[in-house]
Design an enzyme around this catalytic site. Structure first.
Site, PDB file in Angstrom:
ATOM      1  NE  ARG A  40       0.937  -1.026  11.561  1.00 52.93           N
ATOM      2  CZ  ARG A  40       0.660  -1.442  10.215  1.00 52.93           C
ATOM      3  NH1 ARG A  40      -0.043  -0.413   9.441  1.00 52.93           N
ATOM      4  NH2 ARG A  40       1.070  -2.541  10.117  1.00 52.93           N
ATOM      5  CD  GLN A 100       3.308   1.592   6.416  1.00 44.43           C
ATOM      6  OE1 GLN A 100       4.640   1.833   6.195  1.00 44.43           O
ATOM      7  NE2 GLN A 100       2.823   0.568   6.218  1.00 44.43           N
ATOM      8  CB  CYS A 148      -1.020  -0.017   1.269  1.00 43.98           C
ATOM      9  SG  CYS A 148      -0.300  -0.709   2.713  1.00 43.98           S
ATOM     10  CG  HIS A 161      -0.698   3.409   4.873  1.00 44.02           C
ATOM     11  ND1 HIS A 161      -1.313   3.317   6.106  1.00 44.02           N
ATOM     12  CD2 HIS A 161      -0.241   2.158   4.574  1.00 44.02           C
ATOM     13  CE1 HIS A 161      -1.194   1.990   6.381  1.00 44.02           C
ATOM     14  NE2 HIS A 161      -0.582   1.222   5.378  1.00 44.02           N
TER      15      HIS A 161
HETATM   16  N1  HSE Z   1       1.643  -3.951   4.705  1.00 43.79           N
HETATM   17  C1  HSE Z   1       0.885  -2.646   5.072  1.00 43.79           C
HETATM   18  C2  HSE Z   1       0.814  -2.366   6.533  1.00 43.79           C
HETATM   19  C3  HSE Z   1      -0.278  -2.988   4.341  1.00 43.79           C
HETATM   20  O1  HSE Z   1       1.258  -2.828   7.421  1.00 43.79           O
HETATM   21  O2  HSE Z   1       0.539  -1.136   6.723  1.00 43.79           O
HETATM   22  C4  HSE Z   1      -0.935  -3.468   3.166  1.00 43.79           C
HETATM   23  O3  HSE Z   1       0.373  -3.170   2.129  1.00 43.79           O
END
Ligand code: HSE
Length: 364
Positions: A264, A162, A135, A271
């Site tokens: 995160r 993210q 993503c 994102h």
């Molecule tokens: N790997 C991405 C994430 C989500 O953990 O935010 C999907 O691509």
């Protein structure tokens, strides 16, 4: 009409895909069959030309009858089922959101606004495996498409912010649960000042009963600077994907380095990325802005001012939206070939479901 089988249509990416397909009247162009790993025999969703019952997603017999399979079921399912279908001689088109097959030589990473021409060529040449990209990679490429197209990018450093949705539905709910828990702790201590409350929140977050089964750590009131597994390079797997997937999507002849730290944060489904872009040659701000904003239908250049940035360039502003804003575009003090930018996009739309929908229509 072609027979199209859908697997994983109840999950988050699958549900967003179904919603978009209904909006675009896609089901009118195919016969739809819905598969499930756990609920075969139930009623299928009511869409145009659909078979009324849900079929078993673990029974190759039914899967082998499909001309096209679209999977949002996840990597484990792909790893288990896809090789079996091919070994059984299935020659259909496999369209998948999971990362399992992305880097395989016979798989194409699809991102319609950026590599539609290459996808078309691949379909014409008989390509059968079409996989959605990571993503953050997809959203980065839509935002910076104009600079890549002009071969203006020497390298990019991308610092990501993210959302919880990227980790899955359970994680999204866990983030809200964590927020509720700290909110309840706050409400129980109405007379505390800010510093006392900060201590109280830390006690709450350290408590064994704090909900963190999925993330393993508090994400509410916190950030988590590691996404996915550890690699020997010191990168997280999420960080590794940026360069390898972007170069594969663009089919670059010379590798363009893309690297940074993936983090995160407590957003729900969008994102964001803070970018340092090293250009191959100096360019004026107006040229960079013009190239970015004219590259594709979805990129949205936000003027570099406080009011527009705070209003239009945030997860809260972008959630559920198809456009991909990019702003904070300005030359950096690092040198005349360095530009700063910030971009944000819906992780479930162009970040996951929409590239699958587009390639499905192209294959049809
Ligand atoms: N790997 C991405 C994430 C989500 O953990 O935010 C999907 O691509």
């Amino acid at each position: 009409m072609k027979k199209v089988g859908f697997i994983g249509w109840r999950g988050m990416v699958g549900s967003v895909l179904m919603e978009r397909m209904r909006e675009e009247n896609d089901f009118a162009h195919m016969e739809s069959y819905f598969f499930s790993t756990s609920q075969a025999g139930g009623d299928a969703p009511k869409v145009a030309n659909s078979y009324e019952k849900v079929l078993s997603a673990t029974d190759p017999k039914e899967l082998l009858k499909m001309d096209i399979l679209v999977s949002c079921q996840g990597g484990e399912y792909t790893t288990e089922i896809f090789p079996k279908l091919r070994a059984d001689g299935w020659k259909g088109h496999w369209i998948d959101a999971a990362s399992t097959l992305r880097m395989k030589d016979d798989a194409m990473i699809i991102l319609d606004p950026v590599n539609r021409d290459l996808i078309q060529k691949n379909i014409d040449k008989g390509g059968k495996n079409f996989i959605g990209g990571n993503c953050t990679v997809s959203l980065l490429l839509i935002a910076l498409h104009g600079l890549f197209k002009e071969n203006l990018v020497e390298w990019v450093s991308s610092m990501t912010y993210q959302a919880a949705s990227g980790a899955g539905a359970k994680n999204m709910i866990e983030l809200l649960d964590q927020m509720k828990t700290v909110g309840t702790s706050f409400a129980a201590n109405p007379s505390m000042g800010a510093l006392e409350l900060e201590k109280q929140m830390n006690v709450t977050m350290d408590s064994p009963s704090f909900p963190k089964q999925n993330f393993g750590h508090p994400l509410a009131l916190n950030v988590l600077p590691w996404i996915d597994s550890e690699l020997p390079s010191g990168q997280s797997k999420e960080e590794w994907k940026a360069q390898v997937e972007a170069n594969k999507i663009l089919q670059t002849t010379k590798n363009i380095p893309i690297d940074g730290t993936c983090v995160r944060v407590g957003a729900l489904r969008c994102h964001s990325q803070g970018l340092t872009i090293k250009l191959t040659k100096s360019a004026s701000l107006s040229t960079v802005e013009e190239l970015i904003s004219n590259a594709n239908k979805w990129v949205d250049l936000v003027p570099n001012n406080k009011a527009d940035s705070l209003k239009r360039l945030t997860p809260a502003a972008v959630t559920g939206k198809m456009h991909v804003p990019i702003g904070r575009v300005r030359p950096m003090t690092l040198g005349d070939t360095y530009f700063n930018a910030f971009t944000c996009g819906d992780q479930l739309l162009w970040g996951a479901a929409e590239p699958l929908r587009c390639v499905l229509r192209m294959v049809l």
